[in-house]
Structures are given as C-alpha cells and as structure tokens.
Design a protein around this motif. Structure first.
Motif, PDB file in Angstrom:
ATOM      1  N   GLN A 158       0.832  -1.191   0.000  1.00 19.42           N
ATOM      2  CA  GLN A 158       0.000   0.000   0.000  1.00 19.42           C
ATOM      3  C   GLN A 158       0.872   1.249   0.000  1.00 19.42           C
ATOM      4  O   GLN A 158       0.604   2.200  -0.737  1.00 19.42           O
ATOM      5  N   ALA A 159       1.921   1.270   0.783  1.00 17.93           N
ATOM      6  CA  ALA A 159       2.814   2.427   0.833  1.00 17.93           C
ATOM      7  C   ALA A 159       3.495   2.636  -0.511  1.00 17.93           C
ATOM      8  O   ALA A 159       3.630   3.766  -0.976  1.00 17.93           O
ATOM      9  N   GLN A 160       3.909   1.553  -1.165  1.00 19.38           N
ATOM     10  CA  GLN A 160       4.534   1.672  -2.473  1.00 19.38           C
ATOM     11  C   GLN A 160       3.550   2.188  -3.497  1.00 19.38           C
ATOM     12  O   GLN A 160       3.892   3.018  -4.336  1.00 19.38           O
ATOM     13  N   ALA A 161       2.308   1.721  -3.454  1.00 22.36           N
ATOM     14  CA  ALA A 161       1.291   2.190  -4.387  1.00 22.36           C
ATOM     15  C   ALA A 161       1.021   3.675  -4.190  1.00 22.36           C
ATOM     16  O   ALA A 161       0.884   4.422  -5.150  1.00 22.36           O
ATOM     17  N   GLU A 162       0.939   4.114  -2.944  1.00 22.91           N
ATOM     18  CA  GLU A 162       0.712   5.530  -2.675  1.00 22.91           C
ATOM     19  C   GLU A 162       1.894   6.362  -3.140  1.00 22.91           C
ATOM     20  O   GLU A 162       1.736   7.429  -3.697  1.00 22.91           O
ATOM     21  N   ASP A 163       3.105   5.862  -2.925  1.00 22.93           N
ATOM     22  CA  ASP A 163       4.307   6.587  -3.333  1.00 22.93           C
ATOM     23  C   ASP A 163       4.353   6.729  -4.844  1.00 22.93           C
ATOM     24  O   ASP A 163       4.638   7.789  -5.363  1.00 22.93           O
ATOM     25  N   LYS A 164       4.070   5.667  -5.579  1.00 22.21           N
ATOM     26  CA  LYS A 164       4.086   5.735  -7.037  1.00 22.21           C
ATOM     27  C   LYS A 164       2.966   6.628  -7.557  1.00 22.21           C
ATOM     28  O   LYS A 164       3.104   7.227  -8.604  1.00 22.21           O
ATOM     29  N   GLY A 165       1.867   6.721  -6.844  1.00 24.19           N
ATOM     30  CA  GLY A 165       0.772   7.569  -7.279  1.00 24.19           C
ATOM     31  C   GLY A 165       1.146   9.038  -7.273  1.00 24.19           C
ATOM     32  O   GLY A 165       0.605   9.830  -8.020  1.00 24.19           O
ATOM     33  N   ALA A 166       2.101   9.406  -6.452  1.00 27.98           N
ATOM     34  CA  ALA A 166       2.518  10.797  -6.359  1.00 27.98           C
ATOM     35  C   ALA A 166       3.728  11.085  -7.239  1.00 27.98           C
ATOM     36  O   ALA A 166       4.249  12.178  -7.210  1.00 27.98           O
ATOM     37  N   LYS A 167       4.172  10.103  -8.003  1.00 29.89           N
ATOM     38  CA  LYS A 167       5.367  10.273  -8.829  1.00 29.89           C
ATOM     39  C   LYS A 167       5.094   9.830 -10.263  1.00 29.89           C
ATOM     40  O   LYS A 167       4.130   9.137 -10.534  1.00 29.89           O
ATOM     41  N   GLU A 168       5.969  10.265 -11.158  1.00 29.90           N
ATOM     42  CA  GLU A 168       5.882   9.853 -12.553  1.00 29.90           C
ATOM     43  C   GLU A 168       7.285   9.672 -13.111  1.00 29.90           C
ATOM     44  O   GLU A 168       8.244  10.254 -12.598  1.00 29.90           O
ATOM     45  N   LYS A 169       7.402   8.860 -14.150  1.00 33.93           N
ATOM     46  CA  LYS A 169       8.689   8.687 -14.820  1.00 33.93           C
ATOM     47  C   LYS A 169       8.953   9.932 -15.656  1.00 33.93           C
ATOM     48  O   LYS A 169       8.090  10.391 -16.391  1.00 33.93           O
ATOM     49  N   TRP A 172      15.556   7.514 -17.242  1.00 35.08           N
ATOM     50  CA  TRP A 172      14.506   8.223 -16.493  1.00 35.08           C
ATOM     51  C   TRP A 172      14.760   8.204 -14.999  1.00 35.08           C
ATOM     52  O   TRP A 172      15.537   7.427 -14.484  1.00 35.08           O
ATOM     53  N   ARG A 173      14.041   9.095 -14.342  1.00 45.53           N
ATOM     54  CA  ARG A 173      14.004   9.179 -12.874  1.00 45.53           C
ATOM     55  C   ARG A 173      12.563   9.423 -12.470  1.00 45.53           C
ATOM     56  O   ARG A 173      11.798  10.031 -13.214  1.00 45.53           O
ATOM     57  N   TYR A 174      12.198   8.971 -11.273  1.00 45.08           N
ATOM     58  CA  TYR A 174      10.898   9.328 -10.723  1.00 45.08           C
ATOM     59  C   TYR A 174      10.973  10.755 -10.201  1.00 45.08           C
ATOM     60  O   TYR A 174      11.946  11.137  -9.544  1.00 45.08           O
ATOM     61  N   VAL A 175       9.950  11.530 -10.520  1.00 46.93           N
ATOM     62  CA  VAL A 175       9.832  12.902 -10.022  1.00 46.93           C
ATOM     63  C   VAL A 175       8.415  13.092  -9.507  1.00 46.93           C
ATOM     64  O   VAL A 175       7.516  12.301  -9.806  1.00 46.93           O
ATOM     65  N   GLY A 232       3.611  15.843 -12.160  1.00 47.53           N
ATOM     66  CA  GLY A 232       3.359  17.180 -12.677  1.00 47.53           C
ATOM     67  C   GLY A 232       4.589  18.075 -12.740  1.00 47.53           C
ATOM     68  O   GLY A 232       4.502  19.201 -13.201  1.00 47.53           O
ATOM     69  N   SER A 233       5.754  17.555 -12.293  1.00 42.08           N
ATOM     70  CA  SER A 233       6.948  18.408 -12.284  1.00 42.08           C
ATOM     71  C   SER A 233       7.949  18.067 -13.386  1.00 42.08           C
ATOM     72  O   SER A 233       8.968  18.737 -13.521  1.00 42.08           O
ATOM     73  N   CYS A 234       7.678  17.072 -14.184  1.00 42.07           N
ATOM     74  CA  CYS A 234       8.639  16.630 -15.199  1.00 42.07           C
ATOM     75  C   CYS A 234       8.923  17.736 -16.217  1.00 42.07           C
ATOM     76  O   CYS A 234      10.083  18.028 -16.503  1.00 42.07           O
ATOM     77  N   LYS A 235       7.916  18.323 -16.757  1.00 42.49           N
ATOM     78  CA  LYS A 235       8.097  19.348 -17.798  1.00 42.49           C
ATOM     79  C   LYS A 235       8.907  20.528 -17.285  1.00 42.49           C
ATOM     80  O   LYS A 235       9.757  21.064 -17.991  1.00 42.49           O
ATOM     81  N   SER A 236       8.670  20.932 -16.041  1.00 38.98           N
ATOM     82  CA  SER A 236       9.389  22.080 -15.495  1.00 38.98           C
ATOM     83  C   SER A 236      10.875  21.771 -15.285  1.00 38.98           C
ATOM     84  O   SER A 236      11.686  22.688 -15.176  1.00 38.98           O
ATOM     85  N   GLN A 237      11.233  20.483 -15.259  1.00 31.71           N
ATOM     86  CA  GLN A 237      12.628  20.079 -15.121  1.00 31.71           C
ATOM     87  C   GLN A 237      13.269  19.808 -16.476  1.00 31.71           C
ATOM     88  O   GLN A 237      14.416  19.370 -16.556  1.00 31.71           O
ATOM     89  N   GLY A 238      12.521  20.058 -17.538  1.00 30.67           N
ATOM     90  CA  GLY A 238      13.042  19.837 -18.882  1.00 30.67           C
ATOM     91  C   GLY A 238      12.956  18.405 -19.343  1.00 30.67           C
ATOM     92  O   GLY A 238      13.621  18.013 -20.299  1.00 30.67           O
ATOM     93  N   GLY A 239      12.117  17.604 -18.694  1.00 34.28           N
ATOM     94  CA  GLY A 239      11.999  16.188 -19.012  1.00 34.28           C
ATOM     95  C   GLY A 239      10.960  15.871 -20.060  1.00 34.28           C
ATOM     96  O   GLY A 239      10.229  16.741 -20.535  1.00 34.28           O
ATOM     97  N   LEU A 240      10.905  14.591 -20.404  1.00 35.68           N
ATOM     98  CA  LEU A 240      10.016  14.082 -21.448  1.00 35.68           C
ATOM     99  C   LEU A 240       9.117  12.983 -20.903  1.00 35.68           C
ATOM    100  O   LEU A 240       9.519  12.242 -20.009  1.00 35.68           O
ATOM    101  N   SER A 241       7.943  12.853 -21.491  1.00 34.89           N
ATOM    102  CA  SER A 241       7.071  11.714 -21.183  1.00 34.89           C
ATOM    103  C   SER A 241       7.627  10.486 -21.903  1.00 34.89           C
ATOM    104  O   SER A 241       8.529  10.597 -22.744  1.00 34.89           O
ATOM    105  N   THR A 242       7.086   9.318 -21.620  1.00 36.92           N
ATOM    106  CA  THR A 242       7.528   8.094 -22.282  1.00 36.92           C
ATOM    107  C   THR A 242       7.380   8.208 -23.795  1.00 36.92           C
ATOM    108  O   THR A 242       8.294   7.873 -24.545  1.00 36.92           O
TER     109      THR A 242
END
Length: 92
Positions: free
Chosen positions: A22-33, A67-70, A73-83
């Motif tokens: 459950q903790a891992q699922a919640e953590d991944k829910g707040a992050k994106e590749k 990639w890194r988890y961020v 919603g913050s990927c674009k502001s860091q200059g990153g790309l979606s998959t």
C-alpha cells in the motif's frame, strides 16, 4: 514452533506485506517517470532502449532513454520528457 506461533507469524507477515504494498502504491501515485533528466549513474531503473535493466547504470547525462521518478506534474518544469516523447526523440 507451535501451531499458534506459526499461524501468528504468518498472519503478521501477511499484514506487513499488505502495508508495504500500500505504501509503495501511494508513493508511485505521487510520482511519474521523467525521461531525459537523469545524470550518469543516477537513473531509477531500466531504460527504453534495453541496453541495461538496473538503476544507476546510465552512462551519460540527460539521455532521452534514461529516467528518474519525479513528483507528479513536475517533469516538464525540469526539462523532461514523457515516455511517448522520449520514444519519439530516440527514433530521430
């Protein structure tokens, strides 16, 4: 070990596993590749082109396949790309 101790241990392990998942699922829910922002040796896991399958194996900075988890919603502001964007950039 008695039957009741074995049963208690198994129940405790099952409950602990459920809390960890459950903790891992919640953590991944707040992050994106976020692709293209990982520094050499600081990627989070396997890359898109399949040249490696482990964290920390990126050999160059900001490679589009790494990639890194961020925070979500913050990927674009860091200059990153979606998959999808990273795959398209790799094809060029």
């Amino acid at each position: 070990m008695s039957h009741s101790k074995t049963l208690s241990t198994a129940l405790a392990a099952a409950l602990a596993l459920g809390l960890v998942q459950q903790a891992q699922a919640e953590d991944k829910g707040a992050k994106e590749k976020c692709y293209g922002i990982a520094k050499a040796g600081q990627n989070d896991c396997a890359n898109l082109n399949g040249s490696h399958s482990c964290a920390g194996q990126a050999t160059t900075n900001n490679a589009p396949e790494e990639w890194r988890y961020v925070a979500k919603g913050s990927c674009k502001s860091q200059g990153g790309l979606s998959t999808e964007e990273a795959r398209a950039k790799m094809k060029k």
